[in-house]
Scaffold this motif. Structure first.
Motif: not given
Length: 230
Positions: A124-128, A161-171
Motif C-alpha cells: 500500500g505504501l509504495s502505491l501511495l 497525481k491523477s484524478a483516478a485516486e480515491s482522495f484528492r489529498s491526505i494530511e
C-alpha cells in the motif's frame, strides 16, 4: 455505500504503514516518508482507539491490525458495527440496516489503483508513493496538533497525481515523541472530509489470527460483491 468503502480505504492506509516511524537527520519529506515503509516491515501488530468524523457524522471504536494485511474495526458508536478484512474477504456489518456486506479480494499480482486489496497490503505504501506527492505541510519542525494543543506533531500532505485516486489529498499528523500517527485528514474529489484521530496504541502484542475471524449475525441480510454492484 461509497462512504463505507472510502472509510475502509482510509483505515487500511493506516494499517499499511502510517503506523510508526523513526526519522533522524532527514530533511526531505519523501525521505521521511520512506522510513515509514521501512519501519512498517518490522511491525507485527497493533491496536488503538479511534474517532472518525465524516462531515457531521461521528463514530468511534477500536482498530486491530496484524501484518501483513489483517484489519478489524469494532465500533462503540454505532454499537456492534464491524469492518473486518481477513486477508481474503472484506466483511462489513451494519447493525442499523441489519445488513452484511461482503467482498472477496484478490491478493495476487499488482492491484489496480484505488483497489481496497492494494491499500490493505504491505504494498500500500509504495502505491501511495507512486500516485501521491509527499510534502511537509509547514516543515520538518514539529508544531501543535491544534492551535490550543500542547501536543507536538510533524504534519505531512499527500496530493494525488491523477484524478483516478480515491482522495484528492491526505494530511498526516505524527506525534513528535511517540512517532505514531495521531490524526489523518483525507479529502475526496467532491470535497467530503474524513478525519481520523488515533489514541492509546498497543504495539506487538502477539495478536492471534482468530481476532480477524468475524461471524456476523445469521439474521442479517447478505450482500455479496458490493464494491462492484450498481
Amino acid at each position: 455505500m461509497k462512504k463505507i468503502t472510502k472509510l475502509f480505504i482510509c483505515a487500511a492506509v493506516l494499517a499499511t504503514g502510517f503506523t510508526n516511524l523513526f526519522a533522524q537527520n532527514i530533511t526531505t519529506a519523501s525521505a521521511y516518508f520512506k522510513t515509514i515503509s521501512e519501519y512498517y516491515a518490522t511491525l507485527k501488530d497493533y491496536e488503538c482507539d479511534f474517532e472518525l468524523k465524516i462531515e457531521k457524522d461521528e463514530t468511534s471504536g477500536k482498530i486491530s491490525f496484524k501484518a501483513p494485511d489483517l484489519l478489524r474495526m469494532d465500533y462503540e458508536n454505532p454499537q456492534e458495527q464491524v469492518i473486518c478484512f481477513n486477508g481474503d474477504t472484506l466483511t462489513i456489518y451494519l447493525p442499523g440496516a441489519q445488513a452484511v456486506l461482503q467482498q472477496a479480494v484478490s491478493s495476487s499480482g499488482e492491484n489496480a489503483k484505488g483497489d481496497v486489496s492494494g491499500i490493505a497490503t504491505p504494498q500500500g505504501l509504495s502505491l501511495l508513493s507512486r500516485y501521491y506527492t509527499v510534502a511537509y505541510k509547514t516543515g520538518q519542525k514539529a508544531e501543535p496538533l491544534d492551535e490550543d494543543s500542547d501536543e507536538m506533531v510533524v504534519k505531512f500532505v499527500l496530493n494525488r497525481k491523477s484524478a483516478a485516486e480515491s482522495f484528492r489529498s491526505i494530511e498526516i499528523s505524527i506525534n513528535e515523541k511517540t512517532k505514531l500517527i495521531r490524526r489523518m485528514e483525507a479529502v475526496t474529489p467532491k470535497g467530503e472530509t474524513f478525519v481520523f484521530n488515533f489514541y492509546d496504541y498497543k504495539l506487538n502484542q502477539g495478536l492471534s489470527d482468530q481476532r480477524f475471524i468475524y461471524d456476523p449475525p445469521s439474521s442479517a441480510n447478505d450482500f455479496n460483491n458490493f464494491l462492484f454492484s450498481e
